[in-house]
Design an enzyme around this catalytic site. Structure first.
Site, PDB file in Angstrom:
ATOM      1  N   HIS A 121       3.771  -0.518  -0.018  1.00 38.63           N
ATOM      2  CA  HIS A 121       4.481   0.494  -0.806  1.00 38.63           C
ATOM      3  C   HIS A 121       3.557   1.233  -1.767  1.00 38.63           C
ATOM      4  O   HIS A 121       3.871   2.349  -2.195  1.00 38.63           O
ATOM      5  CB  HIS A 121       5.614  -0.192  -1.580  1.00 38.63           C
ATOM      6  N   SER A 163       9.199   6.832  -2.750  1.00 37.38           N
ATOM      7  CA  SER A 163      10.120   5.777  -3.156  1.00 37.38           C
ATOM      8  C   SER A 163      11.446   6.418  -3.595  1.00 37.38           C
ATOM      9  O   SER A 163      12.083   7.108  -2.799  1.00 37.38           O
ATOM     10  CB  SER A 163       9.488   4.920  -4.253  1.00 37.38           C
TER      11      SER A 163
END
Length: 659
Positions: A633, A520
């Site tokens: 994610h 991320s």
């Protein structure tokens, strides 16, 4: 090469303990135990413990997903959420055992059960479209599977973990236990959540963003609903983000967590009280430069919905978790703004539950050698007694690398904090490669919690270095805000200064065999690093950002996160977005780069990784792209177990090839 450390496949052995709930009398504990079955799929069941004898036993079946256990006010019944009927519904079971009984049969499912104070009603949330009526599973509707186009006029039309949004919102449903009838309490195209009953059971407080267009106005307000006449009262002024309301024992005041967005998404969460009669909001922790929340990172799946600030029975103080300097502890915050530590230690307290009289608490703890266990705490003197040993039996056969804390100064004098781990089988006088790990967020915090990934690297013979660079939580408001508008600036220097410090002070590190990885924001920083230095011999970027210009439109948060973090937006200042984009510097990359990305990542969509991969490949630079199907994610923390193991193995193979 190494001793018996933890491997990637050992993920399948872990038990993950979540959501401890003490019975009102403090004699029993119910909690969620999550594990991975023979088919390599998650399963979760409720476990019960007799706190007098410390006997622990399974309470629900293992072959379904049971979560969110909640004791009734008198302690005789437990509500929980389960998919055992095919859809997620609320179930109830006697706390002394027996067969569970399905409570809700709503067509769209139900979750988040909350008891009324008298135990005669249950509040829950159900996803419903704006004009959709509350239907049961037996109600007939057209369930045609015919392919249809997806049409939207919303700004926020997708969300990571959910995909394309289906125009439903969370609504509050009140269930009468005698009749079984459910009543819809809320209306409109808004989410209503984190509800709580007043002590007399006549009112409900909850969180919602009922602004004109919630996609544009990123706030959350506290509302109160009077059950007798179904009247709504808005208690906050749409000027901030306020969450987790809890009524005081006398019903006059609400405790809240939140902030007024002074630093956008980098604003510290504070503890507040809201006087219901006057509407006055008081911040109790304004002078405490600490995040009043658990923001510690681990990959053990221990995170569950928080409790907010819990009132003392004396009506004069609140109990709250807070994160500082790599640990999350439990604190007592008085109404006169005095702060006292209840339970401390270099660890992450990821959950807590108090009995009705607040004589004891159960805390969920993770530390460098404990993936997650529960302890019983005396609130009188803070003495602890460990209750569970979820992974001890098989971990006793393993050798762990225990991280060593480091404190040092950045080049501009800023104080930095982190950890370094020696490889398993470390021998004095031998040189070892080092992997630098960079966390996501960036407003999160590496901590004293257990990290499976780091142990896997140590087992393979790597040292591991990880720090909290500026932008991280745990070191005050100025520190967490310092990264905004400066991505790739001093945050990059912090990482490189950490490498300098580690290689100077740890003579076992081979300076010529350095690797770097992160996910991320950590993936952004990995991409940035390889575009600005050739110091690392191998890199692995995960769920990363490479191009802020496209991220703005493809991420579920891009349209506001970009402006918040870079202090620039696509419409007014595209040049700044490009300046901070790693893709701009891709011609400089010489470091062999492995790109790991989930195909259903809506936070950092896979096109971000694809752009970097094609740009590198077109230049014939050493790179490899690995796509994880059906993953979002959160692959590294809660993704499919087989894919989590594959991800770790891909990383290891890449580092072994180049280091």
């Amino acid at each position: 090469m190494t001793q018996n450390g933890i491997t990637a496949d050992d993920l399948l052995k872990f038990s993950f303990l979540q959501d401890p709930q003490l019975s009102p009398d403090g004699n029993w504990l119910v909690y969620v135990k999550r594990s991975i079955n023979e088919e390599k799929k998650y399963q979760s069941s409720l476990y019960m413990m007799d706190l007098q004898t410390k006997e622990e036993f399974p309470f629900t079946k293992k072959d379904d997903k049971a979560v969110q256990p909640r004791f009734s006010p008198e302690g005789h019944t437990i509500l929980f959420t389960s998919n055992r009927s095919g859809t997620q519904q609320i179930w109830k079971i006697a706390s002394n055992g027996g067969e569970a009984e399905q409570l809700t049969y709503f067509k769209n499912g139900a979750a988040d059960p909350i008891w009324s104070p008298d135990g005669k009603q249950v509040l829950c949330t159900v996803p419903l479209a704006e004009n959709e009526v509350l239907l049961t599973e037996d109600d007939s509707e057209d369930d045609s599977k015919e392919a249809k186009p997806y049409v939207t006029s919303r700004l926020k039309y997708k969300a990571d973990g959910e995909g394309l949004l289906n125009e439903t919102h969370k609504h509050l449903i009140l269930i009468d236990l005698d009749s079984g009838k459910g009543t819809k309490l809320t209306t409109g195209s808004y989410d209503h959540q984190q509800a709580t009953f007043s002590p007399d059971g006549k009112r409900i407080a909850f969180v919602a963003n009922r602004s004109k267009d919630p996609d544009y106005e990123l706030i959350s307000d506290i509302y109160e609903l009077t059950l007798e006449d179904n009247q709504f009262t808005k208690l906050t002024d749409s000027d901030g983000v306020f969450t987790y309301p809890n009524y005081s024992p006398d019903g006059t005041t609400l405790s809240l967590l939140g902030h007024r967005r002074e630093y956008k998404g980098a604003t510290l969460t504070r503890v507040w009280t809201l006087d219901r009669a006057t509407g006055n909001l008081t911040c109790l922790t304004g002078d405490w430069d600490v995040e009043a929340n658990d923001v510690a990172i681990n990959d053990m799946g221990t995170g569950v919905q928080g409790k907010g600030a819990v009132w003392s029975t004396e009506n004069d103080a609140l109990y709250v978790q807070a994160s500082e300097k790599g640990y999350t502890n439990l604190y007592h915050v008085s109404l006169n703004k005095r702060i006292k530590t209840i339970v401390s230690g270099k660890r992450q307290i990821y959950a807590f539950s108090l009995d009705q009289q607040q004589k004891t608490a159960v805390i969920g703890v993770s530390d460098h050698e404990t993936p997650g266990d529960f302890s019983l705490v005396s609130m009188a003197d803070g003495k602890e007694e460990k209750l569970t040993y979820a992974n001890q039996e098989w971990l006793q056969e393993k050798v762990l690398s225990v991280p060593e804390e480091i404190n040092f100064e950045a080049r501009d004098g800023s104080k930095l904090h982190g950890w370094v781990m020696k490889p398993i089988g470390y021998q004095e006088g031998t040189k070892y490669p080092l992997i630098v790990e960079i966390h996501g967020g960036p407003h999160a915090m590496y901590s004293h919690a257990f990290m499976h990934e780091f142990q896997v690297l140590a087992e393979k013979g790597y040292g591991v270095l990880y720090i909290n660079p500026r932008g991280s939580h745990g070191y005050g408001q100025a520190f967490v805000d310092a990264v905004r508008g400066d991505y790739g600036g001093n945050d990059y220097h912090d990482i490189m200064d950490a490498v300098d410090y580690a290689t100077k002070t740890c003579d076992w590190i081979d300076k010529d065999r350095l690797g770097v990885t992160g996910g991320s924001y950590g993936g952004f920083m990995t991409n940035w690093i390889v575009g600005h230095t050739n110091r690392f011999k191998a890199a692995v970027t995960q769920r990363s950002i490479t191009n802020w210009l496209s991220f703005y439109g493809v991420s579920d948060i891009g349209y506001f996160f970009t402006e918040w973090e870079l202090k620039a937006d696509l419409i007014q200042d595209p040049d700044t977005l490009w300046k901070h984009s790693p893709l701009r510097y891709v011609k400089n990359v010489e470091t062999p780069l492995l790109i790991l990305h989930s195909e259903k990542d809506h936070r950092c969509p896979i096109e971000q990784g694809e752009q970097f991969y094609v740009a590198l490949k077109q230049q014939q630079k050493p790179t490899r792209l690995v796509r994880f199907p059906e993953a979002n994610h959160n692959l590294s923390r809660s993704g499919d177990p087989s894919l989590r193991i594959s991800r770790l193995n891909e990383m290891i193979e890449w580092f072994e090839q180049y280091l």
